[in-house]
Design a protein around this motif. Structure first.
Motif, mmCIF file in Angstrom:
data_model
loop_
_atom_site.group_PDB
_atom_site.id
_atom_site.type_symbol
_atom_site.label_atom_id
_atom_site.label_comp_id
_atom_site.label_asym_id
_atom_site.label_seq_id
_atom_site.Cartn_x
_atom_site.Cartn_y
_atom_site.Cartn_z
ATOM 1 N N LEU A 132 -5.094 -2.042 -1.105
ATOM 2 C CA LEU A 132 -4.828 -0.733 -1.244
ATOM 3 C C LEU A 132 -6.511 0.028 -0.905
ATOM 4 O O LEU A 132 -6.303 1.015 -0.331
ATOM 5 N N GLU A 133 -7.430 -0.458 -1.314
ATOM 6 C CA GLU A 133 -8.802 -0.087 -0.907
ATOM 7 C C GLU A 133 -8.807 -0.018 0.618
ATOM 8 O O GLU A 133 -9.286 0.901 1.282
ATOM 9 N N THR B 243 -3.915 -6.961 -4.720
ATOM 10 C CA THR B 243 -3.343 -5.611 -4.564
ATOM 11 C C THR B 243 -4.376 -4.278 -4.517
ATOM 12 O O THR B 243 -4.451 -3.784 -3.608
ATOM 13 N N ARG B 244 -5.414 -4.498 -5.472
ATOM 14 C CA ARG B 244 -6.345 -3.751 -5.114
ATOM 15 C C ARG B 244 -7.309 -3.394 -4.015
ATOM 16 O O ARG B 244 -7.400 -2.531 -3.446
ATOM 17 N N ASP B 245 -7.567 -4.869 -3.637
ATOM 18 C CA ASP B 245 -8.278 -5.033 -2.341
ATOM 19 C C ASP B 245 -7.365 -4.216 -1.272
ATOM 20 O O ASP B 245 -8.022 -3.774 -0.253
ATOM 21 N N GLU C 123 -3.169 -9.079 -8.994
ATOM 22 C CA GLU C 123 -3.822 -7.672 -9.101
ATOM 23 C C GLU C 123 -5.022 -7.305 -8.294
ATOM 24 O O GLU C 123 -5.131 -6.375 -7.895
ATOM 25 N N LYS C 124 -5.734 -8.333 -8.133
ATOM 26 C CA LYS C 124 -6.978 -8.160 -7.396
ATOM 27 C C LYS C 124 -6.637 -8.200 -6.059
ATOM 28 O O LYS C 124 -7.153 -7.058 -5.302
ATOM 29 N N SER D 228 0.883 -1.245 -0.053
ATOM 30 C CA SER D 228 0.021 0.084 0.112
ATOM 31 C C SER D 228 0.774 1.225 -0.239
ATOM 32 O O SER D 228 0.522 2.100 -0.686
ATOM 33 N N THR E 177 1.519 0.992 -10.424
ATOM 34 C CA THR E 177 0.538 0.377 -10.887
ATOM 35 C C THR E 177 0.339 -0.892 -10.206
ATOM 36 O O THR E 177 1.469 -1.313 -9.554
ATOM 37 N N THR E 178 -0.888 -1.676 -10.014
ATOM 38 C CA THR E 178 -1.013 -2.560 -9.220
ATOM 39 C C THR E 178 -0.508 -3.918 -9.500
ATOM 40 O O THR E 178 -0.113 -4.825 -8.965
ATOM 41 N N ASP E 179 -0.416 -4.091 -10.817
ATOM 42 C CA ASP E 179 0.326 -5.185 -11.392
ATOM 43 C C ASP E 179 2.092 -5.413 -11.201
ATOM 44 O O ASP E 179 2.443 -6.440 -11.293
#
Length: 170
Positions: free
Chosen positions: A162-163, A158-160, A155-156, A134, A143-145
């Motif tokens: 970070l959120e 990573t997004r979760d 990637e998913k 994060s 980027t997330t990837d």
């Protein structure tokens, strides 16, 4: 008030009441149609017949995030880390003490940042991996990837992560 004005108001009231009743009836009919469609979809989902296509299993990619965590700990957080405080500060844009405090607070306050076992029974990502991810994305505008190679995180995920990090109150 005269009776003509009062009777006009009463007629207007009755007319408005009829319009409201008509709107309410139309709304109830629309709600009934929506609920009927909702029940039909729910029944299909429950019965498992949402599609005639065979259900595909998700593919699993072994990213070896346990090894990535060991490497992260060895490089930055062990008693004798490979990289000194100067390199840590350059990489994380903060001192090690502040990073450890943030990670500890996240782990204590937010269950998402606690290391747990996943549905397969494997150990999930550590607090340090999630916090590193994060802060690194926010500090370096990555980027997330990119974290798939470094922290072995999809990637998913990573997004979760970070959120969840962004909605916390540190």
């Amino acid at each position: 008030m005269d009776s003509t004005n009062t009777s006009g108001m009463v007629e207007q009231f009755i007319e408005n009441k009829k319009k409201i009743d008509q709107i309410m009836q139309e709304t109830a009919e629309q709600e009934g149609k929506i609920m009927s469609a909702f029940r039909a979809v729910t029944n299909k989902i429950v019965s498992g017949s949402t599609s005639s296509l065979p259900r595909r299993r998700r593919s699993y990619i072994n990213r070896d995030h346990v090894d990535a965590n060991d490497r992260l700990m060895k490089y930055y957080f062990n008693d004798t880390p490979r990289y000194n405080d100067t390199k840590f500060e350059r990489r994380f844009r903060m001192c090690r003490h502040l990073f450890l405090r943030i990670a500890e607070d996240l782990e204590l306050e937010y269950p998402y940042f606690q290391q747990k076992y996943d549905a397969r029974g494997y150990l999930g990502f550590s607090t340090f991996q999630k916090c590193t991810l994060s802060l690194h994305i926010l500090a370096c505008v990555n980027t997330t990837d990119i974290n798939d190679e470094y922290l072995k995180m999809a990637e998913k995920t990573t997004r979760d992560t970070l959120e969840n990090f962004c909605i916390t109150k540190i």
